[in-house]
Design a protein around this motif. Structure first.
Motif, PDB file in Angstrom:
ATOM      1  N   TYR A   1       1.137  -1.060   0.253  1.00 21.68           N
ATOM      2  CA  TYR A   1      -0.159   0.344  -0.017  1.00 21.68           C
ATOM      3  C   TYR A   1       0.778   1.417   0.098  1.00 21.68           C
ATOM      4  N   PRO A   2       1.548   1.765  -1.171  1.00 28.25           N
ATOM      5  CA  PRO A   2       2.164   2.671  -1.084  1.00 28.25           C
ATOM      6  C   PRO A   2       1.706   3.931  -0.781  1.00 28.25           C
TER       7      PRO A   2
ATOM      8  N   LEU B   1       7.161  -0.341  -6.650  1.00 27.66           N
ATOM      9  CA  LEU B   1       6.136  -1.578  -7.012  1.00 27.66           C
ATOM     10  C   LEU B   1       6.832  -1.347  -7.932  1.00 27.66           C
ATOM     11  N   PHE B   2       6.629  -0.580  -9.473  1.00 24.80           N
ATOM     12  CA  PHE B   2       7.064  -1.229 -10.837  1.00 24.80           C
ATOM     13  C   PHE B   2       8.133  -1.677 -10.842  1.00 24.80           C
TER      14      PHE B   2
ATOM     15  N   VAL C   1       9.562  -9.603  -9.742  1.00 25.57           N
ATOM     16  CA  VAL C   1       8.805 -10.536 -10.466  1.00 25.57           C
ATOM     17  C   VAL C   1       8.253 -11.597 -12.267  1.00 25.57           C
ATOM     18  N   ASN C   2       8.045 -10.329 -12.540  1.00 21.04           N
ATOM     19  CA  ASN C   2       7.681 -10.502 -14.472  1.00 21.04           C
ATOM     20  C   ASN C   2       8.798 -11.107 -15.518  1.00 21.04           C
TER      21      ASN C   2
ATOM     22  N   ASN D   1      13.658 -10.250  -4.960  1.00 16.23           N
ATOM     23  CA  ASN D   1      13.277  -8.654  -4.470  1.00 16.23           C
ATOM     24  C   ASN D   1      13.450  -8.741  -3.078  1.00 16.23           C
ATOM     25  N   GLY D   2      14.438  -7.475  -2.482  1.00 18.12           N
ATOM     26  CA  GLY D   2      14.630  -7.319  -1.564  1.00 18.12           C
ATOM     27  C   GLY D   2      13.555  -6.318  -0.504  1.00 18.12           C
ATOM     28  N   ILE D   3      12.964  -7.134   0.346  1.00 17.31           N
ATOM     29  CA  ILE D   3      11.989  -5.463   0.292  1.00 17.31           C
ATOM     30  C   ILE D   3      13.171  -5.466   2.292  1.00 17.31           C
TER      31      ILE D   3
END
Length: 261
Positions: A12-13, A22-23, A29-30, A41-43
């Motif tokens: 929820y940016p 998010l892009f 992922v794509n 991806n590192g969150i």
């Protein structure tokens, strides 16, 4: 947003910057799913260090505390003191990023300490590094932080520093990173804040607290041309290091015992 947040928590940016992240996330992922690229991806939850810019709240706090310790400031202003963040050390998070790159398959990983603190608590920890205890009084916009020993107001609230939209309670769960990468944070918030405050004290004493570029910060050099010094306008004793950086030897530290430890 419910806490703690994991890899499965919906995004929820609340800022254009967050939207752009998010892009990047979904592009990764794509490429991983559609083209078989080994990409992760590192969150990463908030990760700090002495190299953080002074416009960020953590470094704003530590740099202002350093200026107060050196007798060059009396107080500063902050926004939402109740905002809660999961703050970790950038060294821990970059070690985690390196571990992600060693995996045979890509994945998405939260890196977080699992410990949440408010901006108010961060302020208290920073002032303890210089031997001061902050006591709070008032509420909302009238809240102030006072040095318990001197009675001087050190922190005030300014509504201009509030974000228009904010996730107030950010707390991460890095269970997947621990399980699959063997990653755990090594730094506590107290050790991180101490490193940042003491680094900023050194930068204040050498006139580099508001250096204009990362290169100034890293190599301790600033241009010598008049009007393009790259250092803050702080009083000096006229002496200079070999690299041309003003030395604030004439500014006595108010808390030498704490800073010498």
């Amino acid at each position: 947003m419910p806490a703690p947040q994991t890899e499965e928590t919906p995004f929820y940016p609340v800022s254009p910057y967050a939207v752009s992240k998010l892009f990047q996330f979904w592009a990764t992922v794509n490429f991983r799913e559609a083209y078989g690229i080994t990409a992760s991806n590192g969150i990463l939850f908030n990760h700090e260090s002495p190299r953080r810019g002074t416009t960020f709240v953590t470094r704003k706090i530590t740099s202002q505390v350093a200026l107060i310790a050196c007798g060059l400031s009396e107080e500063f202003e902050l926004g939402n003191l109740n905002a809660v963040r999961d703050w970790g050390h950038a060294r821990d998070y970059m070690r985690g990023a390196h571990l992600m790159l060693q995996q045979p398959k890509g994945g998405d990983y939260v890196l977080a300490t699992g410990q949440a603190y408010s901006v108010r608590q961060f302020v208290e920890i920073a002032f303890r590094v210089i031997g001061s205890t902050i006591e709070w009084s008032g509420t909302g916009l009238d809240e102030i932080g006072v040095d318990s020993a001197s009675g001087k107001v050190r922190v005030r609230v300014n509504p201009e520093f509030y974000r228009p939209v904010d996730n107030e309670n950010l707390l991460g769960c890095a269970a997947k990173a621990k399980r699959e990468l063997g990653w755990e944070p090594e730094f506590t918030l107290e050790s991180l804040v101490e490193e940042m405050v003491l680094s900023d004290v050194d930068l204040v004493k050498t006139g580099r607290i508001f250096s204009t570029t990362c290169i100034d910060w890293m190599v301790c050099e600033t241009p010598k041309e008049p009007g393009n010094t790259g250092v803050s306008a702080l009083p000096t004793n006229g002496k200079h290091e070999a690299n041309g950086v003003p030395v604030l030897e004439s500014v006595p530290l108010k808390y030498p015992e704490a800073l010498a430890a």
